[in-house]
Design a protein around this motif. Structure first.
Motif, PDB file in Angstrom:
ATOM      1  N   GLU A  39      19.512  10.302  -4.564  1.00  0.00           N
ATOM      2  CA  GLU A  39      18.526  10.153  -5.628  1.00  0.00           C
ATOM      3  C   GLU A  39      18.691  11.224  -6.691  1.00  0.00           C
ATOM      4  O   GLU A  39      18.858  12.410  -6.369  1.00  0.00           O
ATOM      5  CB  GLU A  39      17.122  10.237  -5.023  1.00  0.00           C
ATOM      6  N   PHE A  58      22.088   8.067  -9.978  1.00  0.00           N
ATOM      7  CA  PHE A  58      21.778   7.847  -8.561  1.00  0.00           C
ATOM      8  C   PHE A  58      22.784   6.903  -7.911  1.00  0.00           C
ATOM      9  O   PHE A  58      23.425   6.079  -8.576  1.00  0.00           O
ATOM     10  CB  PHE A  58      20.354   7.322  -8.393  1.00  0.00           C
ATOM     11  N   GLU A 106      17.836  -0.008 -11.270  1.00  0.00           N
ATOM     12  CA  GLU A 106      16.782   0.624 -10.488  1.00  0.00           C
ATOM     13  C   GLU A 106      16.649  -0.040  -9.128  1.00  0.00           C
ATOM     14  O   GLU A 106      16.565  -1.267  -9.022  1.00  0.00           O
ATOM     15  CB  GLU A 106      15.433   0.548 -11.214  1.00  0.00           C
ATOM     16  N   CYS A 107      16.625   0.783  -8.086  1.00  0.00           N
ATOM     17  CA  CYS A 107      16.408   0.266  -6.738  1.00  0.00           C
ATOM     18  C   CYS A 107      15.012  -0.330  -6.635  1.00  0.00           C
ATOM     19  O   CYS A 107      14.041   0.228  -7.168  1.00  0.00           O
ATOM     20  CB  CYS A 107      16.573   1.391  -5.726  1.00  0.00           C
ATOM     21  N   ASN A 110      12.440   2.091  -5.449  1.00  0.00           N
ATOM     22  CA  ASN A 110      12.195   3.333  -6.167  1.00  0.00           C
ATOM     23  C   ASN A 110      10.700   3.659  -6.136  1.00  0.00           C
ATOM     24  O   ASN A 110       9.873   2.821  -6.492  1.00  0.00           O
ATOM     25  CB  ASN A 110      12.678   3.200  -7.617  1.00  0.00           C
ATOM     26  N   TRP A 125      12.861   7.044  -1.423  1.00  0.00           N
ATOM     27  CA  TRP A 125      13.019   7.398  -2.827  1.00  0.00           C
ATOM     28  C   TRP A 125      11.736   8.003  -3.386  1.00  0.00           C
ATOM     29  O   TRP A 125      10.633   7.564  -3.091  1.00  0.00           O
ATOM     30  CB  TRP A 125      13.336   6.151  -3.655  1.00  0.00           C
ATOM     31  N   LEU A 127      11.059   9.078  -7.502  1.00  0.00           N
ATOM     32  CA  LEU A 127      11.183   8.231  -8.694  1.00  0.00           C
ATOM     33  C   LEU A 127      12.601   8.252  -9.252  1.00  0.00           C
ATOM     34  O   LEU A 127      12.851   7.707 -10.321  1.00  0.00           O
ATOM     35  CB  LEU A 127      10.205   8.679  -9.781  1.00  0.00           C
ATOM     36  N   GLY A 129      15.417   6.837  -8.169  1.00  0.00           N
ATOM     37  CA  GLY A 129      16.326   5.738  -7.855  1.00  0.00           C
ATOM     38  C   GLY A 129      16.544   4.836  -9.052  1.00  0.00           C
ATOM     39  O   GLY A 129      16.496   3.603  -8.938  1.00  0.00           O
ATOM     40  N   ILE A 130      16.763   5.435 -10.216  1.00  0.00           N
ATOM     41  CA  ILE A 130      16.997   4.692 -11.453  1.00  0.00           C
ATOM     42  C   ILE A 130      17.942   5.487 -12.336  1.00  0.00           C
ATOM     43  O   ILE A 130      17.976   6.724 -12.300  1.00  0.00           O
ATOM     44  CB  ILE A 130      15.677   4.429 -12.226  1.00  0.00           C
ATOM     45  N   LYS A 243       6.912   2.332 -14.621  1.00  0.00           N
ATOM     46  CA  LYS A 243       6.843   3.678 -14.045  1.00  0.00           C
ATOM     47  C   LYS A 243       7.002   4.714 -15.139  1.00  0.00           C
ATOM     48  O   LYS A 243       7.527   4.421 -16.222  1.00  0.00           O
ATOM     49  CB  LYS A 243       7.930   3.881 -12.986  1.00  0.00           C
TER      50      LYS A 243
END
Length: 351
Positions: A39, A58, A106-107, A110, A125, A127, A129-130, A243
């Motif tokens: 991450e 990531f 993005e996961c 996330n 994760w 934040l 994971g993007i 987010k």
């Protein structure tokens, strides 16, 4: 090309003796490791511009990053939704008309660790994971045209060349034909250079506005079907939620009585961001942040703050996307840890 001599995924040896899950260095100041994944630390994005640099983007792996020889790589196109099967070489792919796009990957999980108690499965994760990159490649529509798409085709199944993740086999994902022919890219460059191994070299899908699992890395096989296809790695969700994140460590140490510029980014898979608000007093009051307009992948923003009290505190940021969706204070727990979208408390210490 002899179309009768088509190889299968099992005929293409993608791996070297490489054994580490991730190839690139993962220094502690840039990444938080999550097993086979890593991450991005948000403080690592401070001062980095709009795009996430490749060295701090990531990594979301199911197994191990494969090392693939582009000269022997072939993309296999097949299925009853095509006029006939076709193999595409790396050289052929690079000769097709190219397109460049800024897209966030993005996961779906996330923010999973931020759901709190409940034990949602998968990587924990925060934040990070993007990432947003400038991808260059060939529209999937143009690649499929090499094999001729039938008018009754409905689904596209993309499969990667990494090792099988579990009993489900290799990582793969279904994209409806309408989406596949719209804006999906077969990318071979990332931020102006060939894809790094951890990010899909020699080619990957980039599926704008969809969760990261759809952007299959190390693409090796594309099936086009006239019937709906099974999606064993489907998450049940397609569009990432809204987010916001601060480009600060946790906790962040802020000088007392000095002007400070808080910076962060907000994003929504459903489109651009219309408004960002920041609270420096734990949510008692909110101020509108200045943000870059006209961006879709994510939206950088900033706000001046001169702290007047020493001690621990909390920063908050919330965004509204162009569809009018506002980040909530809390979000319903999801057992898979998908689509977290609540406002996140960011701890600070004023000293």
């Amino acid at each position: 090309m002899d179309r009768t001599a088509l190889c299968t995924l099992g005929d293409i040896p993608p791996l070297s003796a490489h054994r580490r899950p991730i190839v690139k260095p993962l220094p502690d100041h840039l990444f938080t490791p999550h097993g086979a994944s890593a991450e991005t630390r948000w403080e690592a994005m401070a001062g980095q511009g709009y795009h996430t640099p490749n060295d701090r983007f990531f990594v979301g792996n199911h197994t191990t990053t494969p090392l693939i020889d582009a000269h022997s790589w072939r993309l296999r196109l097949h299925g009853d939704g095509l006029a006939g099967p076709r193999l595409v070489t790396y050289t052929e792919l690079r000769k097709l008309p190219a397109r460049t796009m800024d897209v966030a990957i993005e996961c779906a999980g996330n923010g999973r660790s931020l759901f709190g108690a409940g034990g949602a499965g998968g990587a924990s994760w925060g934040l990070g994971g993007i990432g947003v990159a400038r991808w260059r490649g060939v529209p999937l529509k143009a690649v499929l045209a090499l094999a001729g798409v039938r008018p009754d085709a409905v689904d596209v199944l993309a499969t990667g060349l990494d090792d099988p993740a579990d009993a489900r086999g290799r990582v793969r994902h279904v994209v409806p034909l309408a989406k596949a022919l719209d804006d999906v890219l077969v990318a071979y460059e990332m931020n102006g250079v060939p894809l790094p191994p951890d990010h899909g070299y020699p080619a990957r899908l980039v599926v704008p506005g969809w969760v990261g699992i759809a952007s299959v890395k190390w693409l090796g096989d594309v099936e086009v079907s006239t019937r709906p296809l099974d999606n064993p790695f489907g998450t049940g969700v397609t569009t990432p939620s809204v987010k916001s994140a601060f480009e600060l460590p946790r906790p962040a140490r802020i000088p007392f009585g000095q002007r400070h510029v808080l910076r962060g980014r907000s994003w929504s898979g459903a489109g651009g961001i219309a408004k960002i608000e920041v609270s420096t007093d734990g949510g008692r009051s909110w101020r509108k942040a200045f943000h870059r307009r006209g961006t879709r992948a994510w939206t950088p923003w900033h706000l001046e703050w001169c702290p007047r009290e020493k001690g621990p505190g909390v920063l908050l940021a919330r965004a509204v996307d162009h569809n009018g969706y506002r980040q909530p204070e809390i979000t319903a727990y999801d057992k898979m840890g998908y689509l977290f979208d609540a406002i996140v408390a960011h701890p600070v210490i004023v000293e």
